[in-house]
Each structure stands twice: as C-alpha cells, then as structure tokens.
Design an enzyme around this catalytic site. Structure first.
Site, mmCIF file in Angstrom:
data_model
loop_
_atom_site.group_PDB
_atom_site.id
_atom_site.type_symbol
_atom_site.label_atom_id
_atom_site.label_comp_id
_atom_site.label_asym_id
_atom_site.label_seq_id
_atom_site.Cartn_x
_atom_site.Cartn_y
_atom_site.Cartn_z
ATOM 1 N N PRO A 74 0.863 -1.301 -0.053
ATOM 2 C CA PRO A 74 -0.039 -0.098 -0.116
ATOM 3 C C PRO A 74 0.802 1.197 0.108
ATOM 4 C CG PRO A 74 -0.265 -1.157 2.034
ATOM 5 C CD PRO A 74 0.699 -1.747 1.397
ATOM 6 N N ASN A 75 0.307 2.216 -0.693
ATOM 7 C CA ASN A 75 0.780 3.585 -0.881
ATOM 8 C C ASN A 75 1.954 3.628 -1.417
ATOM 9 O OD1 ASN A 75 -1.203 4.966 0.608
ATOM 10 N ND2 ASN A 75 -0.359 4.049 2.626
ATOM 11 N N GLU B 295 12.494 -9.330 2.162
ATOM 12 C CA GLU B 295 11.954 -7.961 2.649
ATOM 13 C C GLU B 295 12.825 -6.726 2.568
ATOM 14 O OE1 GLU B 295 10.245 -6.196 6.949
ATOM 15 O OE2 GLU B 295 10.608 -8.392 6.655
ATOM 16 N N ARG C 237 7.075 1.235 13.735
ATOM 17 C CA ARG C 237 7.474 0.540 12.525
ATOM 18 C C ARG C 237 8.666 -0.286 12.735
ATOM 19 N NH1 ARG C 237 5.181 3.178 8.216
ATOM 20 N NH2 ARG C 237 4.263 5.221 8.454
ATOM 21 N N HIS D 57 12.929 -2.319 2.536
ATOM 22 C CA HIS D 57 12.109 -0.732 2.793
ATOM 23 C C HIS D 57 13.007 0.112 2.397
ATOM 24 C CE1 HIS D 57 9.067 -3.059 5.350
ATOM 25 N NE2 HIS D 57 10.382 -3.835 5.841
ATOM 26 N N ILE D 58 12.479 1.064 1.917
ATOM 27 C CA ILE D 58 13.174 2.262 1.211
ATOM 28 C C ILE D 58 13.685 3.017 2.419
ATOM 29 C CG2 ILE D 58 12.617 4.473 0.023
ATOM 30 C CD1 ILE D 58 10.458 2.993 -1.297
ATOM 31 N N SER D 59 13.271 3.354 3.516
ATOM 32 C CA SER D 59 13.344 4.096 4.740
ATOM 33 C C SER D 59 14.118 2.981 5.892
ATOM 34 C CB SER D 59 12.552 4.949 5.182
ATOM 35 O OG SER D 59 11.572 4.049 5.773
ATOM 36 N N ASP E 52 2.058 -15.598 6.838
ATOM 37 C CA ASP E 52 1.660 -17.177 6.433
ATOM 38 C C ASP E 52 1.945 -17.353 5.108
ATOM 39 O OD1 ASP E 52 1.182 -17.462 9.202
ATOM 40 O OD2 ASP E 52 -1.271 -17.315 8.805
ATOM 41 N N ARG F 252 12.268 5.529 12.527
ATOM 42 C CA ARG F 252 11.068 6.224 12.360
ATOM 43 C C ARG F 252 10.318 5.815 13.642
ATOM 44 N NH1 ARG F 252 8.856 5.345 6.836
ATOM 45 N NH2 ARG F 252 7.528 6.907 7.548
ATOM 46 N N ASN G 284 8.168 -5.253 -0.706
ATOM 47 C CA ASN G 284 7.947 -4.232 0.292
ATOM 48 C C ASN G 284 6.539 -4.452 0.574
ATOM 49 O OD1 ASN G 284 7.831 -1.675 1.607
ATOM 50 N ND2 ASN G 284 8.997 -0.629 -0.031
ATOM 51 N N ALA H 142 3.039 -0.582 4.908
ATOM 52 C CA ALA H 142 2.542 -0.797 6.287
ATOM 53 C C ALA H 142 2.090 -1.973 6.622
ATOM 54 C CB ALA H 142 1.453 0.154 6.417
ATOM 55 N N TYR I 166 10.667 8.970 1.257
ATOM 56 C CA TYR I 166 10.726 8.025 0.240
ATOM 57 C C TYR I 166 11.463 8.506 -1.190
ATOM 58 C CZ TYR I 166 7.435 5.801 3.190
ATOM 59 O OH TYR I 166 6.897 5.359 4.384
ATOM 60 N N HIS J 134 3.901 -4.479 9.299
ATOM 61 C CA HIS J 134 3.769 -4.277 10.672
ATOM 62 C C HIS J 134 2.524 -4.984 11.279
ATOM 63 C CE1 HIS J 134 6.900 -1.682 9.732
ATOM 64 N NE2 HIS J 134 6.171 -0.927 8.971
ATOM 65 N N ARG K 292 4.536 11.044 -2.517
ATOM 66 C CA ARG K 292 4.389 10.889 -1.113
ATOM 67 C C ARG K 292 5.732 10.994 -0.180
ATOM 68 N NH1 ARG K 292 4.100 5.085 1.815
ATOM 69 N NH2 ARG K 292 3.525 5.778 3.736
#
Length: 145
Positions: free
Chosen positions: A10-11, A98, A111, A100-102, A87, A107, A74, A77, A23, A80, A18
């Site tokens: 998402p997002n 996995e 997170r 993540h950009i940040s 699963d 943060r 990625n 949200a 990001y 978390h 954004r």
C-alpha cells in the site's frame, strides 16, 4: 534466466509524490526501467503493486510455486500488521527478501517491528530505492563485495 517478482504494498504507488523527504522524489516505474536495463539478459523482473492485502497474498501464491525464482517484497504498512502475508511467505516455495526504502528503525516505534521478517530470507532497509537492487542481488547471489 532468473525470474524475480518485485511486489509492492500500500501507498507505494505514490512513490515520487508521497513524503519525498522519506521516500525520495523518484517514481517506482522510472526506477524499475533502470533495474530492467541493469539486469537485461540476466534477470527477468516482473512487478506488481496493490493497496489491498488479499491481492498481495494472491500474487505471492501465484508466484511462489515455480513461476519465479524469488520475490523482493516491500509490504509497506502491512509489514507491521499482516499475519496473512507472513503465512503466505511461509507457504510458498521461493525465497522472499523483505525490503524497505527508509530505515524503519529510525522512524516511529510501531515501524520497528515486522511481522514478516521471520518468514523472509533476509531484510534490507534504509538504502532508498537501491534497497530493491540489493534485494535482487541477495536473491541472485550477485552481491557486490
């Protein structure tokens, strides 16, 4: 040729618009073109993004039994919050990295914990969009020394 699915949650369709301070200001489609050029003839990259948890689970199921050799995920949200994605990662037969950009550990406290990490081969965070390249390198065994 190695086949890798990049799966964004998402997002992440809003990358480039954004929170550019977090990001960056580059859209993902532009970056994906660069990745495809970088790995031309070596890695076939497919891409899927959804703001819907069930769509991400379905895509993992679809890809995870031989359609690809690995997944760079990625989950945004959902990292978390999603036991369903955890699963699904455990259920598939291909490795999942996995990303993540940040740097999520710099943060908000919520997170700092991932429900997905324990199910993944590894975790890469904090390198901007280059986190995706590092995920690809981890899956292909081509990590630079």
């Amino acid at each position: 040729m190695t086949k890798i699915l990049i799966l964004n949650g998402p997002n992440l369709n809003l990358l480039g618009r954004r929170e550019p301070g977090v990001y960056g200001s580059r859209g993902f489609e532009d970056y994906l073109a660069d990745l495809r050029n970088r790995y031309a003839g070596q890695v076939e990259l497919t891409y899927f993004q959804s703001n819907h948890e069930g769509d991400l689970v379905d895509k993992l199921h679809e890809a995870g039994f031989g359609a690809v050799d690995g997944v760079v995920l990625n989950a945004g949200a959902y990292t978390h919050t999603s036991v369903a994605l955890h699963d699904a990662i455990r259920a598939v037969e291909v490795p999942v990295v996995e990303v993540h950009i940040s740097n999520v550990h710099q943060r908000e406290p919520f997170r700092h914990h991932s429900l997905l990490s324990a199910a993944c081969r590894g975790v890469i965070c904090g390198f901007g969009l280059d986190s995706y390249r590092l995920g690809i390198e981890a899956l292909t065994g081509n990590a630079e020394d």
